[in-house]
Design an enzyme around this catalytic site. Structure first.
Site, PDB file in Angstrom:
ATOM      1  N   GLU B  58       0.817  -1.229   0.000  1.00 31.41           N
ATOM      2  CA  GLU B  58       0.000   0.000   0.000  1.00 31.41           C
ATOM      3  C   GLU B  58       0.846   1.273   0.000  1.00 31.41           C
ATOM      4  O   GLU B  58       0.487   2.251  -0.645  1.00 31.41           O
ATOM      5  CB  GLU B  58      -0.986   0.014   1.171  1.00 31.41           C
ATOM      6  CG  GLU B  58      -2.292  -0.727   0.896  1.00 31.41           C
ATOM      7  CD  GLU B  58      -2.145  -2.241   0.881  1.00 31.41           C
ATOM      8  OE1 GLU B  58      -1.104  -2.749   1.353  1.00 31.41           O
ATOM      9  OE2 GLU B  58      -3.070  -2.918   0.392  1.00 31.41           O
ATOM     10  N   HIS B 127     -13.207  -4.138   6.721  1.00 32.47           N
ATOM     11  CA  HIS B 127     -13.786  -4.038   5.384  1.00 32.47           C
ATOM     12  C   HIS B 127     -15.087  -3.225   5.365  1.00 32.47           C
ATOM     13  O   HIS B 127     -15.776  -3.211   4.350  1.00 32.47           O
ATOM     14  CB  HIS B 127     -14.093  -5.427   4.819  1.00 32.47           C
ATOM     15  CG  HIS B 127     -12.894  -6.137   4.257  1.00 32.47           C
ATOM     16  ND1 HIS B 127     -11.818  -6.507   5.028  1.00 32.47           N
ATOM     17  CD2 HIS B 127     -12.606  -6.548   2.996  1.00 32.47           C
ATOM     18  CE1 HIS B 127     -10.924  -7.121   4.269  1.00 32.47           C
ATOM     19  NE2 HIS B 127     -11.374  -7.155   3.021  1.00 32.47           N
TER      20      HIS B 127
END
Ligand SMILES: Cc1ncc(C[n+]2csc(CCOP(=O)(O)OP(=O)(O)O)c2C)c(N)n1
Ligand SMILES: [Mg+2]
Lengths: 327, 320
Positions: B58, B127
């Site tokens: 990331e 999530h």
């Protein structure tokens, strides 16, 4: 690649300048004439000079934080009057006195000094991506310390640079220290550059006290990167003669570094080593060397005079708020 | 006018902007294959040079965008799920937000960040969390979120053309919501709220999926309580004027936000209304937020997260 006489002269001059700039910063910190903190680069000036002296203006540079990047920036040809002004909180600073030590010179593709160690690694991938897409031979000189390679983002950047064959030079200035912690304890192998192997990236280890050796290696890496051969890892074995930053004790682990250790590392002082070399191979005479030193001192005097003559930046809160976003 | 989905509208904005400006590109993970529908198929038109898949790195992924933006390009970085932005938070929030200001306004950082967020998929906290409040907390980053397909296309276009970093998450609960979207080029400016429904008894400030919930509740209460509904559309900058103008009429405010109650955007708005519009209020500001627990997965999400029942109860309470 052997260096021309002209190249050696430039390197030597930059080395002397870098060393004297560091001494000026040290002195000013002790005099209370510098804001923030200062991380001296005494004993470790050669890598930055060797890496940056032959960069083009449109090559990207991440200067190592030590010496707050001055060895790197003056070698790249950046006028650092506005750097010192910034470091003294002045209106004429390169960042209008807002940044303390977070300088940036976007026109020279020095986009940021981050206060987060290792935060050169993520954006350097983007600089490499832009360079590759534009295909004009631009390279990224990404300088940072041994400690910064503890960051996962360093590994991510190496992985992606190699996947995409980006023109990035991972330039590690390994002084064996990260504040009080030693590279021996914090890194499992003798060379940080062993990391490159895992990514299939070529790596070289060079004597970081020898500015000419560093420059030879850097020139070769820059040439390869310009040709599109992908990233390279250069590890310079260097030293940190002083404490980490002024005011912090000089420890290794939790004990003082010993006088014997100091005596040992100071045997290989980079300016002395270079002076011996240029005298021995007759690149320079003692008189020329003295003149180089004099010129550097005069340059630094002017840099200080500029900063000292400038006003302290005290913009209003409204003006600052108006600058959070770009127009 | 034709109707398309919200996610389809995002895709249309990305494609049109990439066609318009060579410097716009997309970087993410599995975006070439289209892990979410808004990136699917872009590879065919724009190729691997502009649709980039990275490893699960990331920082390196965000750094590709950040560095390219410093180089003058206009990257869009797709975090897949909003929570994944936290993996590179020091770069995408702290370093990004401070970039223009700290470096003396020399350079701006035109990065657009996006990600799917929110409840409704039963995926649990990492999530399903909201991220707009956290990004709004850090100065220097604009933050917006669409609640209709029309706004999605217009806000994404405005974000891509803005010279500042913009975080613009989209809510998975309304991904397939259909609505009218013009085929031509238009922008929804950042910082302009939209009065989605006129009313006179109470103002409900709600965004994204909760805006859609609030509209349903308002219809249900029609004839009993007259509900005015405002969609902020952007959180930074926030259109305080539209909210205060509405409160002059209704004198009551319910803020609905799927982010956590503690330290979230709803708290900021309540405080600002206290400071700037206290005299307009006939009742305390009421908030409907995610309770302060990790967003649960499974079926309990339905009754824990803000929902029409909770919104209705809050409206009735503030009007009682
Ligand atoms: C993310 C982050 N962690 C820790 C620090 C504190 N810190 C500042 S300099 C430094 C050591 C860096 O070591 P190295 O990269 O080897 O460079 P050197 O100072 O030795 O030249 C540390 C740990 C920081 N600034 N940022
Ligand atoms: Mg070190």
């Amino acid at each position: 690649m052997s260096l021309t006489k002209e190249q050696k002269l430039t390197l030597f001059t930059n080395l002397v300048r870098a060393d004297l700039y560091d001494k000026m910063m040290y002195r000013r910190m002790m005099q209370g004439k510098l804001i923030g903190f200062y991380h001296p680069i005494e004993g470790g000036v050669a890598p930055g000079v060797g890496a940056c002296t032959f960069l083009n203006k449109d090559d990207n540079l991440n200067p190592h934080h030590r010496g707050h990047g001055m060895a790197h920036m003056i070698s790249k040809g950046i006028d650092v009057r506005t750097f010192l002004a910034e470091h003294t909180g002045k209106e004429t600073g390169c960042c209008k006195g807002r940044s303390a030590f977070h300088f940036s010179y976007p026109d020279h593709k020095v986009y940021q000094m981050s206060g987060f160690i290792g935060h050169n690694f993520a954006p350097c991938v983007g600089w490499g991506y832009a360079a590759k897409r534009r295909a004009q031979g631009q390279v990224v000189m990404n300088c940072s310390g041994d400690g910064s390679y503890g960051q996962g983002r360093a590994h991510e950047a190496m992985l992606m640079a190699q996947n995409w064959k980006l023109p990035i030079i991972f330039f590690c200035e390994n002084n064996g220290m990260s504040i009080f912690s030693t590279a021996k304890e914090m890194h499992p192998t003798e060379n940080i550059s062993s990391l490159a192997q895992g990514f299939g990236m070529p790596a070289v280890v060079v004597d970081g006290q020898d500015v000419f050796a560093v420059a030879e290696v850097a020139l070769a890496a820059i040439a390869d990167a310009r040709k599109g051969k992908g990233p390279v890892f250069i590890e310079c074995k260097t030293e940190r003669f002083t404490e980490h930053d002024i005011g912090t004790p000089d420890l290794a682990g939790w004990e003082d570094r010993t006088p014997a250790q100091h005596e040992d590392m100071r045997k290989r002082e980079p300016v002395n080593l270079a002076t011996e070399r240029v005298l021995a191979d007759k690149t320079l005479t003692q008189a020329r060397i003295d003149a180089i030193r004099e010129a550097a001192l005069k340059e630094i005097e002017e840099v200080e005079a500029f900063a000292d003559a400038s006003e302290i930046a005290r913009p209003s809160e409204e003006e600052l708020l108006a600058n959070v976003f770009a127009p | 006018m034709r109707t398309i989905t919200l996610i389809g509208a995002i895709k249309e904005a990305l494609a049109e902007e990439m066609r318009r400006d060579e410097d716009v590109f997309l970087v993410g993970q599995d975006v070439r294959g289209g892990i979410f529908p808004h990136t699917k198929g872009l590879i065919e038109e724009f190729g691997e040079e502009r649709i980039l898949d990275t490893p699960i790195s990331e920082s390196g992924m965000y750094g590709t965008a950040m560095g390219a933006a410093q180089e003058g390009m206009r990257p869009i970085v797709d975090f897949m799920f909003g929570g994944f932005s936290y993996v590179t938070f020091s770069e995408c929030s702290v370093s990004t937000g401070q970039y223009h200001f700290l470096h003396g306004s020399q350079r701006s950082l035109p990065v657009v960040m996006t990600a799917g967020v929110g409840t409704g998929q039963r995926l649990a906290n990492d999530h399903a969390m909201s991220i707009h409040g956290t990004f709004a907390h850090h100065p220097g980053i604009k933050v917006a979120m669409p609640s209709t397909p029309y706004d999605a296309k217009g806000l994404f276009k405005a974000a891509i053309r803005d010279n500042n970093p913009v975080m613009i998450p989209w809510h998975m609960g309304i991904m397939m919501l259909k609505g009218e979207v013009p085929e031509e080029d238009y922008m929804v400016p950042l910082g302009v709220a939209d009065v989605k429904r006129q009313g006179s008894d109470v103002t409900v400030l709600a965004n994204s999926v909760q805006l859609q919930n609030a509209l349903k509740v308002a219809d249900k209460l029609d004839g009993e309580i007259s509900v005015e509904i405002i969609d902020p559309r952007s959180f930074v900058p926030f259109d305080m004027e539209t909210l205060l103008t509405s409160l002059e009429k209704t004198n009551r405010l319910v803020v609905v936000d799927e982010d956590w109650e503690s330290g979230g955007f709803a708290s900021t708005i309540s405080a600002r209304v206290m400071e700037q519009g206290f005299d307009l209020l006939d009742a305390p500001v009421t908030r409907v937020c995610m309770p302060n627990m990790p967003v649960p997965g499974g079926y309990m999400e339905e009754y824990v997260a803000p929902n029409p029942d909770k919104i209705e109860a809050a409206i009735r309470n503030v009007c009682a």
